[in-house]
Design an enzyme around this catalytic site. Structure first.
Site, PDB file in Angstrom:
ATOM      1  N   HIS A  27      -5.063  -2.169  -5.258  1.00  0.00           N
ATOM      2  CA  HIS A  27      -4.383  -0.951  -5.704  1.00  0.00           C
ATOM      3  C   HIS A  27      -5.430   0.140  -5.849  1.00  0.00           C
ATOM      4  O   HIS A  27      -6.497  -0.101  -6.403  1.00  0.00           O
ATOM      5  CB  HIS A  27      -3.740  -1.169  -7.075  1.00  0.00           C
ATOM      6  CG  HIS A  27      -2.447  -1.914  -7.019  1.00  0.00           C
ATOM      7  ND1 HIS A  27      -1.730  -2.226  -8.134  1.00  0.00           N
ATOM      8  CD2 HIS A  27      -1.757  -2.400  -5.986  1.00  0.00           C
ATOM      9  CE1 HIS A  27      -0.637  -2.866  -7.777  1.00  0.00           C
ATOM     10  NE2 HIS A  27      -0.636  -2.988  -6.480  1.00  0.00           N
ATOM     11  N   ASP A  52       0.809  -1.219   0.000  1.00  0.00           N
ATOM     12  CA  ASP A  52       0.000   0.000   0.000  1.00  0.00           C
ATOM     13  C   ASP A  52       0.842   1.269   0.000  1.00  0.00           C
ATOM     14  O   ASP A  52       0.472   2.277   0.588  1.00  0.00           O
ATOM     15  CB  ASP A  52      -0.975  -0.013   1.195  1.00  0.00           C
ATOM     16  CG  ASP A  52      -1.755  -1.316   1.230  1.00  0.00           C
ATOM     17  OD1 ASP A  52      -2.387  -1.621   0.214  1.00  0.00           O
ATOM     18  OD2 ASP A  52      -1.697  -2.035   2.242  1.00  0.00           O
TER      19      ASP A  52
END
Ligand code: IMP
Ligand code: MG
Length: 337
Positions: free
Chosen positions: A43, A13
């Protein structure tokens, strides 16, 4: 010819999705191919005021002229793929290597039903661990065995090789982050595969000699979801007070927040074979940097942060993200080419 790998340098992340999308718009790749574990990864890409979260389709999908491939090392969940292809309107552009392992309902219930995976490790419950275990046991179905995947099948390494032979640009996007690599992360609190750049190359069937650049993405304030050690973690009270709050794209769990970890950045850059680095979230170091697109306009505080990070990483920081939106980024790659 130019083949670039983009991977996460911390615990996932880091903003790889946005970095990939930016590079895609600038460098115009003909293929963007995804490596990594599978639909456990989320994503996020924000374009204008629209936010997209993808788990199977490469995050470079926002660049409309590239073929979007999923490499043979990646696990495919046909339900997640179908949903994304339809909701993103990318039908006809998405290709799955015919050798990809396939996630079944059984893998998902074994992942969610396992106290070890779901509770101790804090897995995402997406079935990836059990599917990779079955793959190693040579029990898993492959994409070519599943009729609903027939329309997507491709020999991804061959397509990539063809593009590189024509001197075209190819991006290989990694998922997850260095700290949750099965080999180099905080075992056993890791995902079910290596996540380093070499793995992303292997996932796509691209030999190491064909890789030109490895861009490792670091986050100014790293985050971690799930269990396991996090060396620079701060208390939730502290990060809340700083106005930093994040939630997972896949599981919506609150992410744990930490401060910059120079040791980890250095080690991660070493194993990834980093040639260039990206730093996201610089606007959290200094709010005055939000949305800037020129390095010269960054504050002294932000510039000092970048300099210090560059020292730790041992590579030039060529991309600096200043906000979540696609255009909020400083691109210094031309100065280092
Ligand atoms: P699994 O990969 O679902 O088995 O989860 C194992 C560990 O990796 C858990 O701590 C997850 O939160 C973490 N994890 C897996 N994929 C990602 C990702 O894409 N970003 C961040 N953490 C992840
Ligand atoms: Mg993510």
């Amino acid at each position: 010819m130019s083949c670039t790998i983009i991977v996460g340098g911390f615990f996932g992340d880091e903003g790889k999705g946005k970095v990939v999308a930016h590079i895609a718009h600038k460098d115009k790749p003909v293929i963007i191919s995804r490596g990594g574990v599978g639909p456990n990864a989320g994503h996020t890409v924000q374009v204008g005021n629209k936010e997209y979260g993808v788990r199977m389709v490469p995050s470079g999908f926002v660049y409309k002229d590239a073929k979007l491939c999923i490499g043979s090392g990646v696990l495919v969940d046909p339900r997640v793929l179908k949903h994304e292809v339809e909701s993103l309107g990318v039908k006809g552009r998405v290709f799955v290597d015919f050798r990809c392992g396939v996630i079944t309902e059984d893998h998902i219930s074994r992942d969610k039903g396992s106290t070890h995976l779901a509770k101790k490790i804090g897995s995402t419950g997406s079935g990836c661990g059990p599917a990779n275990a079955d793959r190693v046991m040579r029990l898993s179905p492959q994409a070519k065995d599943i009729p609903e995947l027939a329309e997507y099948l491709l020999d991804v390494p061959k397509a990539i090789d063809g593009a590189l032979k024509k001197e075209e640009v190819v991006l290989l996007e990694g998922t997850q982050g260095f700290g949750i690599s099965l080999y180099y992360g905080t075992y056993p609190f890791v995902t079910s595969k290596d996540t380093s750049a070499s793995q992303i190359a292997a996932d796509n069937g691209v030999g190491p000699t064909k890789i030109d650049d490895v861009i490792v993405v670091f986050k100014a304030y790293p985050t971690r979801v799930g269990e396991g050690p996090f060396f620079t973690e701060m208390s939730a009270e502290k990060s809340d007070a700083m106005g930093i709050q994040e939630f997972g794209t896949v599981t919506h769990r609150k992410r744990r927040i930490g401060s910059w970890d120079g040791e980890m950045a250095k080690y991660s850059a070493m194993i990834n074979g980093c040639t260039k680095a990206a730093i996201t979230g610089i606007d959290r170091i200094d709010k005055a940097c939000f949305g800037l697109t020129e390095f010269g306009k960054l504050s002294k505080k932000a510039k000092d942060f970048v300099k210090n990070a560059e020292n730790d990483i041992g590579c030039p920081v060529v991309l600096i993200s200043t906000g979540p939106e696609l255009s909020q980024i400083i691109d210094l790659r031309d100065e280092y080419s």
